[in-house]
Write a protein that holds these residues in place. Sequence first.
Motif, PDB file in Angstrom:
ATOM      1  N   GLU A 147     -14.341 -58.030  22.114  1.00  0.00           N
ATOM      2  CA  GLU A 147     -14.101 -57.794  23.534  1.00  0.00           C
ATOM      3  C   GLU A 147     -15.068 -56.768  24.104  1.00  0.00           C
ATOM      4  O   GLU A 147     -15.437 -56.822  25.279  1.00  0.00           O
ATOM      5  CB  GLU A 147     -12.659 -57.351  23.748  1.00  0.00           C
ATOM      6  N   LYS A 148     -15.512 -55.825  23.288  1.00  0.00           N
ATOM      7  CA  LYS A 148     -16.474 -54.832  23.753  1.00  0.00           C
ATOM      8  C   LYS A 148     -17.807 -55.477  24.106  1.00  0.00           C
ATOM      9  O   LYS A 148     -18.568 -54.944  24.920  1.00  0.00           O
ATOM     10  CB  LYS A 148     -16.668 -53.756  22.684  1.00  0.00           C
ATOM     11  N   GLN A 149     -18.114 -56.609  23.486  1.00  0.00           N
ATOM     12  CA  GLN A 149     -19.377 -57.293  23.774  1.00  0.00           C
ATOM     13  C   GLN A 149     -19.363 -57.931  25.162  1.00  0.00           C
ATOM     14  O   GLN A 149     -20.343 -57.860  25.894  1.00  0.00           O
ATOM     15  CB  GLN A 149     -19.638 -58.379  22.714  1.00  0.00           C
ATOM     16  N   ASP A 150     -18.243 -58.567  25.510  1.00  0.00           N
ATOM     17  CA  ASP A 150     -18.119 -59.201  26.822  1.00  0.00           C
ATOM     18  C   ASP A 150     -16.648 -59.514  27.062  1.00  0.00           C
ATOM     19  O   ASP A 150     -16.139 -60.536  26.586  1.00  0.00           O
ATOM     20  CB  ASP A 150     -18.946 -60.479  26.901  1.00  0.00           C
ATOM     21  N   PRO A 151     -15.938 -58.682  27.804  1.00  0.00           N
ATOM     22  CA  PRO A 151     -14.500 -58.890  27.998  1.00  0.00           C
ATOM     23  C   PRO A 151     -14.158 -60.150  28.781  1.00  0.00           C
ATOM     24  O   PRO A 151     -13.004 -60.590  28.762  1.00  0.00           O
ATOM     25  CB  PRO A 151     -14.062 -57.631  28.763  1.00  0.00           C
ATOM     26  N   LEU A 197     -20.496 -61.082  19.355  1.00  0.00           N
ATOM     27  CA  LEU A 197     -19.232 -61.460  19.974  1.00  0.00           C
ATOM     28  C   LEU A 197     -18.539 -62.544  19.149  1.00  0.00           C
ATOM     29  O   LEU A 197     -17.393 -62.382  18.718  1.00  0.00           O
ATOM     30  CB  LEU A 197     -19.454 -61.949  21.406  1.00  0.00           C
ATOM     31  N   ASP A 241     -10.957 -56.543  19.098  1.00  0.00           N
ATOM     32  CA  ASP A 241     -11.384 -55.448  19.969  1.00  0.00           C
ATOM     33  C   ASP A 241     -12.903 -55.315  19.980  1.00  0.00           C
ATOM     34  O   ASP A 241     -13.520 -55.081  21.032  1.00  0.00           O
ATOM     35  CB  ASP A 241     -10.741 -54.136  19.524  1.00  0.00           C
ATOM     36  N   ALA A 242     -13.524 -55.477  18.801  1.00  0.00           N
ATOM     37  CA  ALA A 242     -14.988 -55.384  18.718  1.00  0.00           C
ATOM     38  C   ALA A 242     -15.644 -56.516  19.504  1.00  0.00           C
ATOM     39  O   ALA A 242     -16.663 -56.315  20.179  1.00  0.00           O
ATOM     40  CB  ALA A 242     -15.431 -55.417  17.256  1.00  0.00           C
ATOM     41  N   LYS A 271      -8.646 -55.505  14.963  1.00  0.00           N
ATOM     42  CA  LYS A 271      -9.834 -54.660  14.993  1.00  0.00           C
ATOM     43  C   LYS A 271     -11.060 -55.476  15.400  1.00  0.00           C
ATOM     44  O   LYS A 271     -11.863 -55.049  16.242  1.00  0.00           O
ATOM     45  CB  LYS A 271     -10.057 -54.036  13.612  1.00  0.00           C
ATOM     46  N   ASN A 304     -17.578 -61.372  15.488  1.00  0.00           N
ATOM     47  CA  ASN A 304     -16.338 -60.602  15.429  1.00  0.00           C
ATOM     48  C   ASN A 304     -15.121 -61.460  15.749  1.00  0.00           C
ATOM     49  O   ASN A 304     -14.057 -61.301  15.139  1.00  0.00           O
ATOM     50  CB  ASN A 304     -16.410 -59.412  16.394  1.00  0.00           C
TER      51      ASN A 304
END
Length: 334
Positions: free
Chosen positions: A199-203, A154, A196-197, A193, A157
């Motif tokens: 945010e995929k871990q923990d929005p 997180l 977004d990566a 990019k 990125n």
Amino acid sequence: MTQRVRPTVASKPVLQQLSSFRISRYLIPGNSYPIGVRIAPVKTVGILGAAIVSLSLWASPSLAKDPFRTTNARPISDRTEAAFKAFFEQGDYKAAEVYVKQADPNEPMTSAMKASLAYIDWQSNKDPQLLEQFQTYAAQTRDSAKTLLTKDPLRGNLYLAVGHFLQAGYAILKDGTVKGTPQGLGEVQQAFKYLDAAEKQDPNDPELNLVKGYIELLMALNLPFSSPTEAINRLDKHAYPRYLADRGIALGYRDLNQQTQALAAVDRALKATPDNPEVLYLKAQILVRQGNNKDGIKYFEQALKSENQLPAGLVKQIKRERDRAERGLSNVGP
């Protein structure tokens, strides 16, 4: 539903803003906007006071803590935390400069703060060497973020995104809007990019939402057909520390000309950071926009009491706005 807008070639004002963005302050401080996002985009207890505080902190590493999270805290060093607090909680650039030199070099936030300081120095005299220092620290932000990826995807990125935003700013500063735009746009696309990566871990991560909230606010206020409502909601619901989130909310409402909401948000930020000259300055701006020059001048003056901890350019800006408010007040009849 608010449509997500990504920058296009027509978005030159956005890239110009990114060239001075602090993330974040929050990346490059100094213009009422914070990363290491500004965003954001930070004091003098005096160098002696800074040294005393730093010694007390560094003697007890257990006192260091993650400034963004109350649960699932990350291992951020005491020196890095001290630099972060000097920058954003206290608004003390001079103390931040002392702390950041001894902060953890492997922490990407350290390099982002160094980039902020280099940019601020460059603003004062336009020395090309300082601009190259800014670029070096931007590259170091990306390099440390890459190393962090395996341990903490997180934050890895997130700071890869910050590094690319800083590189976009460097391209515009070095080559100008016309020549620097193609490279700047490429850097911005890469930054999204990586955001977004992350945010995929923990929005709901507080640090992610603080940085992304400031970035979205910046975009919304400079792009047509885009609303800052999503950014304000993000900062309100998920960002931390609260004093930085409330500061961003105040900026958003200020620029939406919703000064009642802006004043409520800046008062919350001031309650947590009552001596931060940048927050005092922001309240002065909001009061003047409400037509309350008299009280606005008082807050400009309060901010200027700490001018020895602020960059010279910011001090001049505050004085210009105070003088304008005084002229406006003198033009009002009895």
